[in-house]
Design a protein around this motif. Structure first.
Motif, PDB file in Angstrom:
ATOM      1  N   ARG A 399    -188.931  50.100 -32.216  1.00  0.00           N
ATOM      2  CA  ARG A 399    -189.472  50.158 -33.578  1.00  0.00           C
ATOM      3  C   ARG A 399    -188.404  49.626 -34.533  1.00  0.00           C
ATOM      4  O   ARG A 399    -187.339  50.220 -34.689  1.00  0.00           O
ATOM      5  N   ILE A 400    -188.720  48.499 -35.160  1.00  0.00           N
ATOM      6  CA  ILE A 400    -187.822  47.862 -36.120  1.00  0.00           C
ATOM      7  C   ILE A 400    -188.457  47.930 -37.498  1.00  0.00           C
ATOM      8  O   ILE A 400    -189.637  47.566 -37.660  1.00  0.00           O
ATOM      9  N   GLU A 401    -187.698  48.388 -38.489  1.00  0.00           N
ATOM     10  CA  GLU A 401    -188.147  48.403 -39.876  1.00  0.00           C
ATOM     11  C   GLU A 401    -187.241  47.500 -40.697  1.00  0.00           C
ATOM     12  O   GLU A 401    -186.009  47.587 -40.585  1.00  0.00           O
ATOM     13  N   CYS A 402    -187.836  46.638 -41.502  1.00  0.00           N
ATOM     14  CA  CYS A 402    -187.065  45.692 -42.306  1.00  0.00           C
ATOM     15  C   CYS A 402    -187.400  45.903 -43.781  1.00  0.00           C
ATOM     16  O   CYS A 402    -188.574  46.103 -44.136  1.00  0.00           O
ATOM     17  N   PHE A 403    -186.385  45.812 -44.645  1.00  0.00           N
ATOM     18  CA  PHE A 403    -186.535  46.066 -46.068  1.00  0.00           C
ATOM     19  C   PHE A 403    -186.081  44.839 -46.855  1.00  0.00           C
ATOM     20  O   PHE A 403    -185.090  44.182 -46.503  1.00  0.00           O
ATOM     21  N   SER A 416    -190.060  46.208 -50.209  1.00  0.00           N
ATOM     22  CA  SER A 416    -191.068  46.192 -49.139  1.00  0.00           C
ATOM     23  C   SER A 416    -190.458  46.740 -47.863  1.00  0.00           C
ATOM     24  O   SER A 416    -189.243  46.636 -47.634  1.00  0.00           O
ATOM     25  N   MET A 417    -191.312  47.326 -47.045  1.00  0.00           N
ATOM     26  CA  MET A 417    -190.921  47.797 -45.712  1.00  0.00           C
ATOM     27  C   MET A 417    -191.975  47.303 -44.728  1.00  0.00           C
ATOM     28  O   MET A 417    -193.158  47.592 -44.887  1.00  0.00           O
ATOM     29  N   VAL A 418    -191.559  46.541 -43.730  1.00  0.00           N
ATOM     30  CA  VAL A 418    -192.461  46.098 -42.678  1.00  0.00           C
ATOM     31  C   VAL A 418    -191.995  46.708 -41.364  1.00  0.00           C
ATOM     32  O   VAL A 418    -190.805  47.004 -41.183  1.00  0.00           O
ATOM     33  N   GLN A 548    -185.576  36.952 -37.496  1.00  0.00           N
ATOM     34  CA  GLN A 548    -186.017  36.060 -38.571  1.00  0.00           C
ATOM     35  C   GLN A 548    -187.483  36.303 -38.920  1.00  0.00           C
ATOM     36  O   GLN A 548    -187.861  36.308 -40.096  1.00  0.00           O
ATOM     37  N   ARG A 549    -188.289  36.487 -37.897  1.00  0.00           N
ATOM     38  CA  ARG A 549    -189.707  36.791 -38.151  1.00  0.00           C
ATOM     39  C   ARG A 549    -189.860  38.080 -38.939  1.00  0.00           C
ATOM     40  O   ARG A 549    -190.652  38.164 -39.882  1.00  0.00           O
ATOM     41  N   VAL A 550    -189.081  39.104 -38.547  1.00  0.00           N
ATOM     42  CA  VAL A 550    -189.158  40.382 -39.238  1.00  0.00           C
ATOM     43  C   VAL A 550    -188.715  40.217 -40.692  1.00  0.00           C
ATOM     44  O   VAL A 550    -189.359  40.708 -41.623  1.00  0.00           O
ATOM     45  N   ARG A 551    -187.589  39.523 -40.911  1.00  0.00           N
ATOM     46  CA  ARG A 551    -187.071  39.309 -42.259  1.00  0.00           C
ATOM     47  C   ARG A 551    -188.043  38.498 -43.121  1.00  0.00           C
ATOM     48  O   ARG A 551    -188.295  38.829 -44.276  1.00  0.00           O
ATOM     49  N   ALA A 554    -190.987  40.632 -44.176  1.00  0.00           N
ATOM     50  CA  ALA A 554    -190.623  41.541 -45.266  1.00  0.00           C
ATOM     51  C   ALA A 554    -190.530  40.783 -46.589  1.00  0.00           C
ATOM     52  O   ALA A 554    -190.956  41.284 -47.639  1.00  0.00           O
ATOM     53  N   HIS A 555    -189.985  39.579 -46.553  1.00  0.00           N
ATOM     54  CA  HIS A 555    -189.884  38.768 -47.769  1.00  0.00           C
ATOM     55  C   HIS A 555    -191.275  38.400 -48.280  1.00  0.00           C
ATOM     56  O   HIS A 555    -191.543  38.484 -49.491  1.00  0.00           O
ATOM     57  N   ARG A 556    -192.161  37.988 -47.387  1.00  0.00           N
ATOM     58  CA  ARG A 556    -193.533  37.649 -47.805  1.00  0.00           C
ATOM     59  C   ARG A 556    -194.230  38.846 -48.420  1.00  0.00           C
ATOM     60  O   ARG A 556    -194.882  38.747 -49.468  1.00  0.00           O
ATOM     61  N   PHE A 557    -194.081  39.995 -47.787  1.00  0.00           N
ATOM     62  CA  PHE A 557    -194.751  41.203 -48.273  1.00  0.00           C
ATOM     63  C   PHE A 557    -194.200  41.619 -49.637  1.00  0.00           C
ATOM     64  O   PHE A 557    -194.962  42.035 -50.529  1.00  0.00           O
TER      65      PHE A 557
END
Length: 670
Positions: A399-403, A416-418, A548-551, A554-557
């Motif tokens: 489980r990875i959370e990115c802010f 944002s948090m994805v 990179q996908r996770v980051r 999060a940026h898009r969101f």
């Protein structure tokens, strides 16, 4: 991973009745929901030799930490309860067996006074008739554009409809005879409803009747030497024929059916469905899902339950094999439909031929998917392993959370948090934050990151304080608490300053089992807390690609939320200056009067009649709007400002003042 023997129910404690069961993980989260004719027989099968279980089932049993069950009286009740729990808890090991796309429908809002034809997605509304689904929205618009020649039902929004009523002129479609223009009274509500009902009958399958009727009228017009009318009817027939050509006739007229076909291997199953309405194929869908059952009858049972839990059930459902308990499934489908529904396997004739066509589509879809899947599963596993090795973690970060933080010069700051689980996004757990800027009075990136992470991670501390067997579950509701599940890895968008802010939050809250890393955009390097130099992953690393996908997600969101708030802040209304007037009251006022100009012209008594607007609030509205510069009177024909027109007066005399404005006579629009 837990040992299933540690939570295996005691022998003889499981009832032999039918029921529904739930597996929970160590945090109390429901990870799987299932049903069984005999709970003892089904649950005992999970605790046998794990090597004999399906790979997905074995992983679920190892992830689980407890199991519970509920006894029901019939198989139909078990189906209903299982569907309700799956919808409520969204267990990670329950395969959806339906695609996550929202397919468009042609909708006719028969519940409105003037029904409207439009493209609609999402949940269905009561009083609206739906036709489809279609694969593409443009296909609906093309079909509707052809049909409006014969069935000129309105397609405009309610706002456009009200404006046309106010100015007394129809839109372009009204002038070119593709709308009967009920907004200006060309037809009354009963006549317009009759047109909408004819459109629905045509789309429901009564197409030949309309074509024959138009052909008869064309011959009559030709016999009476009214060749202009005959030419118009000829064009109408051509439009209907062209619309009908877009959907092939495959079954006898009036047949409504969904035709399913499956193609599977050891891991996944490809699903194809053709939607036949009125004997014609109105839509076709296909998707690939993970396989969580040993046999196709079990897959079909899960498939029907998930698809028809959220979609309309047709009169016939054709499947390649029947589920294990076809009578219970048929009865459940009939309760969802509200009337008769058949579930069967076609054996011969046109329906069998159509089933074979759908099966060919499913087989080809699975073959195409295998080519892409061969690299996908390996890449996801390799990516998690690369991240584990680069960061020195004990286990792979499941489980990875990115802010991320988004703002423009400190204005409208949001976070944002994805969430990514097993290398895939879990959008139901995304969260958005409005940054209050209460950290040392600053609103820079690091202060905003500090605030967002504090608001998220403090829930881990509050969850630990609850204690008990299920610290993440609310004992009163049985549902997960907010942010109940801890991440294995927290990723922040930024370099050393952002990581330091995140580490300060972790240290202050006393959290020890959450890893931190920052991903800087400039060189795509990884920054770890307290490290002087970053970690550099190879450009070809699957782990770097995952981060990179996770980051980027999060940026898009974050930027999407920021744009929404910025757009809302730039939309200024005269009502915003009235103290004590919130969004609900503003909407009620605009719904009653239609515009700010009419609100300004209304009396205090008229304002007070609006629900939620009392006499005191009505007086404030009249005072505030009356103090502002009124809008000038405009000639409706030329658009010129009437300089000699008296200005409207707010308050009780507004209506009388408005009557003094000279209104030029309207010319005949024709």
């Amino acid at each position: 991973m837990a040992d299933p023997a540690t939570y295996r129910p005691a022998p003889g404690s499981i009832p032999t009745d039918p029921g529904v069961y739930r597996f929970r993980d160590a945090h109390g989260r429901v990870i799987y929901v299932g049903k069984a004719k005999s709970l003892r027989s089904r649950l005992s099968s999970y605790f046998q030799d794990i090597s004999g279980l399906h790979p997905r089932t074995a992983r679920m049993v190892r992830t689980g930490a407890s199991v519970e069950w509920t006894v029901v009286s019939t198989e139909v009740e078990a189906l209903q309860l299982e569907y309700a729990w799956i919808k409520e808890f969204d267990p990670r090991f329950n395969v959806k067996y339906r695609d996550d796309k929202s397919y468009p429908y042609l909708a006719v809002t028969m519940s409105e006074e003037f029904p409207r034809a439009m493209v609609m997605r999402g949940s269905k509304r009561k009083g609206t008739r739906y036709f489809g689904p279609y694969t593409h929205a443009w296909a609906i618009r093309e079909t509707l554009d052809l049909l409006l020649r014969v069935f000129p039902v309105r397609t405009c929004s309610n706002g456009v409809f009200r404006r046309a009523q106010q100015v007394g002129r129809p839109c372009l479609l009204g002038y070119i005879d593709k709308c009967s223009a009920p907004c200006v009274g060309r037809v009354d509500p009963d006549e317009h409803r009759a047109i909408a009902e004819e459109l629905c009958d045509f789309m429901a399958g009564s197409s030949d009747r309309f074509v024959r009727r138009l052909q008869a009228r064309m011959r009559e017009a030709s016999a009476e030497l009214d060749f202009e009318a005959a030419a118009r009817l000829r064009d109408d027939i051509g439009a209907l024929t062209k619309a009908l050509e877009k959907s092939a006739v495959v079954l006898p007229d009036g047949t409504d059916a969904d035709v399913f076909a499956l193609a599977d291997d050891e891991l996944e199953v490809a699903i194809q469905v053709f939607h036949v309405r009125g004997g014609r194929i109105r839509g076709q869908r296909g998707w690939v899902a993970e396989k969580d059952a040993e046999t196709l009858p079990e897959v079909v049972a899960h498939l029907l339950q998930r698809v028809y839990g959220e979609e309309e059930v047709p009169r016939e459902v054709l499947v390649p094999v029947l589920p294990d308990d076809p009578d219970a499934m048929t009865q459940w489908l009939r309760t969802r439909r509200g009337s008769h529904a058949d579930l069967r396997v076609p054996q011969r004739g046109d329906k069998r031929a159509l089933m074979e066509t759908v099966e060919r589509n499913a087989t080809q879809a699975l073959a195409r998917h295998k080519v892409a899947r061969a690299g996908d599963l390996t890449a996801r596993s390799q990516a998690l392993h690369d991240v584990q090795e680069a960061l020195g973690l004990d286990d792979a970060p499941l489980r990875i959370e990115c802010f991320d933080i988004s703002h423009i010069q400190g204005q409208e700051v949001v976070g944002s948090m994805v969430v990514f689980e097993d290398g895939l996004p879990r959008k139901s757990e995304y969260r958005r934050f409005v940054v209050r800027g209460d950290v040392d009075g600053r609103t820079d990136d690091t202060a905003a990151m500090h605030e967002v992470l504090t608001r998220r991670l403090r829930h881990l501390v509050s969850v630990d304080e609850h204690g008990g067997d299920r610290p993440g579950i609310d004992d009163e509701t049985g549902r997960p608490r907010r942010f109940a599940y801890p991440p294995n890895l927290v990723v922040v968008d930024g370099g050393a300053p952002q990581v330091a802010a995140a580490q300060a939050v972790v240290d202050r809250l006393g959290i020890e089992d959450v890893a931190l890393v920052g991903l800087a955009k400039r060189l795509e390097e990884l920054w770890l807390p307290g490290e002087e130099h970053p970690v550099i992953l190879p450009r070809s690393s699957e782990g770097l690609y995952l981060l990179q996908r996770v980051r980027d997600e999060a940026h898009r969101f974050a930027i999407t939320f920021h744009r929404q708030r910025r757009s809302k802040a730039m939309t200024v209304s005269a009502l915003d200056s009235v103290p004590g007037l919130g969004q609900t009251r503003k909407a009620a006022l605009l719904g009653r009067f239609g515009s700010v100009k009419r609100i300004r012209a209304a009396s205090v008594e008229e304002l007070a009649e609006v629900p939620g607007i009392g006499p005191a609030t009505a007086a404030r509205i009249a005072a505030e709007l009356g103090a502002q510069a009124p809008e000038p009177a405009v000639d409706p024909r030329t658009g010129e400002v009437l300089d000699d027109a008296p200005a409207p007066v707010a308050g009780a005399d507004a209506g009388a003042a408005a009557e003094q404005v000279p209104i030029p006579e309207q010319e005949d629009a024709r």
